[in-house]
Design a protein around this motif. Structure first.
Motif, short mmCIF file in Angstrom:
data_model
loop_
_atom_site.label_atom_id
_atom_site.label_comp_id
_atom_site.label_asym_id
_atom_site.label_seq_id
_atom_site.Cartn_x
_atom_site.Cartn_y
_atom_site.Cartn_z
N VAL A 135 -2.29 -3.69 -1.13
CA VAL A 135 -1.63 -2.54 -0.50
C VAL A 135 -0.57 -1.95 -1.42
O VAL A 135 -0.49 -0.73 -1.62
N HIS A 136 0.28 -2.80 -1.99
CA HIS A 136 1.29 -2.36 -2.96
C HIS A 136 1.41 -3.46 -4.01
O HIS A 136 2.21 -4.38 -3.85
N TYR A 214 8.54 -4.48 3.39
CA TYR A 214 7.49 -5.07 4.22
C TYR A 214 8.06 -5.33 5.60
O TYR A 214 8.92 -6.19 5.77
N HIS A 234 7.87 2.65 -0.90
CA HIS A 234 6.72 2.50 -0.02
C HIS A 234 7.08 1.57 1.13
O HIS A 234 7.50 0.43 0.90
N VAL A 236 5.64 -0.60 4.12
CA VAL A 236 4.42 -1.21 4.62
C VAL A 236 4.72 -1.81 5.98
O VAL A 236 5.38 -2.84 6.09
N SER A 259 6.50 6.82 1.02
CA SER A 259 5.21 6.75 1.70
C SER A 259 5.22 5.61 2.70
O SER A 259 6.03 4.67 2.61
N VAL A 260 4.31 5.70 3.67
CA VAL A 260 4.18 4.70 4.73
C VAL A 260 2.73 4.28 4.85
O VAL A 260 1.83 5.13 4.80
N THR A 261 2.49 2.99 5.01
CA THR A 261 1.14 2.45 5.20
C THR A 261 1.14 1.52 6.40
O THR A 261 2.12 0.81 6.63
N ARG A 262 0.02 1.52 7.16
CA ARG A 262 -0.16 0.57 8.27
C ARG A 262 -1.49 -0.15 8.03
O ARG A 262 -2.51 0.20 8.60
N PRO A 263 -1.51 -1.17 7.15
CA PRO A 263 -2.77 -1.82 6.80
C PRO A 263 -3.22 -2.83 7.85
O PRO A 263 -2.42 -3.40 8.58
N HIS A 268 -9.58 -4.76 4.83
CA HIS A 268 -9.57 -5.17 3.42
C HIS A 268 -10.56 -6.30 3.15
O HIS A 268 -10.73 -6.69 1.99
#
Length: 324
Positions: A135-136, A214, A234, A236, A259-263, A268
């Motif tokens: 993810v990062h 995180y 970023h 997460v 930026s924003v991520t919702r993994p 994956h």
């Protein structure tokens, strides 16, 4: 007959009750497992409470476990009775002494990994791998913020990120947990009940902010985590132990081009080869001491309700495992 925790209605931990279930023989592509250890995750709490409506009721919750292959069905290759295996699955069914599982979900366990460790790290360890390597990807010199730094995923994140050369800032809720965080890779520890974590991050980083945050806490920390990010940082978000994140103005990200991520781990690991490589890296990291899973806290399967209470009351440091 096997014992299983059958969820018939959503609600508090008290709805988790043990029942006898008939497992039956495995079908094509399936195996029957005699489970020796079952992992407990916050995801299970979300399913039980009704926050996640991803398990059809009545159903058996649980994403991960370890055990021994008891029988194989038609068309199964690569496994045989007696093999030690572990798995995680979006099909649930983990809270049981025996179960039918898809052979495609199984990972063979090396001799270096015991069953209880395996059951405690399949989701948490592979999540840490996903967050740090996919993810990062962390590189030496990164500054990172890890909320719930001594939680099941958090403690592995801090250890692994530190070994990758990151400067790790962790948040915890008590001085006892602060000591644990320092022993597990945190260079700086913030007591979030006593300190403004945004101000402390700014102080620690000299006003720069972190490269990545995180955040598994969600509602209570999300906007603060955004404010901790430096330029091109970023966020997460991979959990919501305090509740779901409310909508926010996307233009807020433009202040520092963040930026924003919702993994989701399942996205994956849809390719078996990718999942197996990730598991191999995880098992190697455990074997060579890059990360240390520690001895998980164990409770009998019938005490699943007590395990959920401990998680939700944040009375754990590390992983919880149910033993059938």
């Amino acid at each position: 007959m096997a014992d299983a925790i059958v969820l018939r209605e959503t609600g508090g931990p008290e709805v988790l009750k043990v029942e006898p279930v008939d497992v039956g023989p495995p079908g094509p592509g399936e195996v029957r497992l005699r489970q020796t250890a079952v992992g407990v995750n916050f995801h299970d709490c979300y399913v039980r409470s009704g926050l996640y409506k991803t398990l059809k009721l009545p159903g058996i919750p649980g994403l991960e476990a370890a055990g021994i292959v008891d029988a194989i069905g038609p068309d199964v290759t690569g496994f045989r009775a007696g093999d030690r295996v572990a798995y995680f699955t979006a099909a649930y069914g983990g809270y049981a002494s025996e179960r039918i599982a898809r052979a495609a979900d199984l990972v063979r366990l090396p001799e270096t990994i015991d069953d209880r460790t395996a059951a405690s790290v399949m989701v948490k360890g592979l999540t840490a791998h996903m967050l740090l390597h996919r993810v990062h990807p962390i590189v030496e010199g990164n500054r990172i913020l890890v909320h719930a730094a001594v939680g099941g995923v958090g403690i592995l994140l801090c250890q692994w990120a530190s070994r990758l050369g990151a400067e790790v800032i962790g948040t915890v809720g008590s001085r006892e947990k602060a000591a644990i965080a320092r022993r597990n890779g945190c260079h700086h520890v913030i007591l979030y009940r006593e300190e403004d974590f945004v101000a402390r991050v700014r102080e620690i980083t000299g006003g720069r902010g972190v490269d990545v945050a995180y955040d598994s806490v969600g509602k209570d920390t999300f906007l603060g985590s955004l404010d901790c990010l430096g330029r091109l940082g970023h966020l997460v978000n991979f959990g919501q132990s305090s509740g779901p994140v409310a909508p926010f103005e996307v233009s807020r990200l433009s202040a520092r081009s963040t930026s924003v991520t919702r993994p989701m781990l399942f996205h994956h690991t849809t390719e078996t080869a990718t999942r197996d490589r990730m598991a191999g890296t995880l098992f190697s990291a455990l074997a060579d001491g890059t990360i240390r899973a520690g001895t998980p806290e164990t409770l009998p399967l019938a005490e699943a309700a007590a395990a959920h209470r401990r998680l939700e009351q944040r009375r754990t440091s590390g992983a919880l495992v149910l033993v059938p």
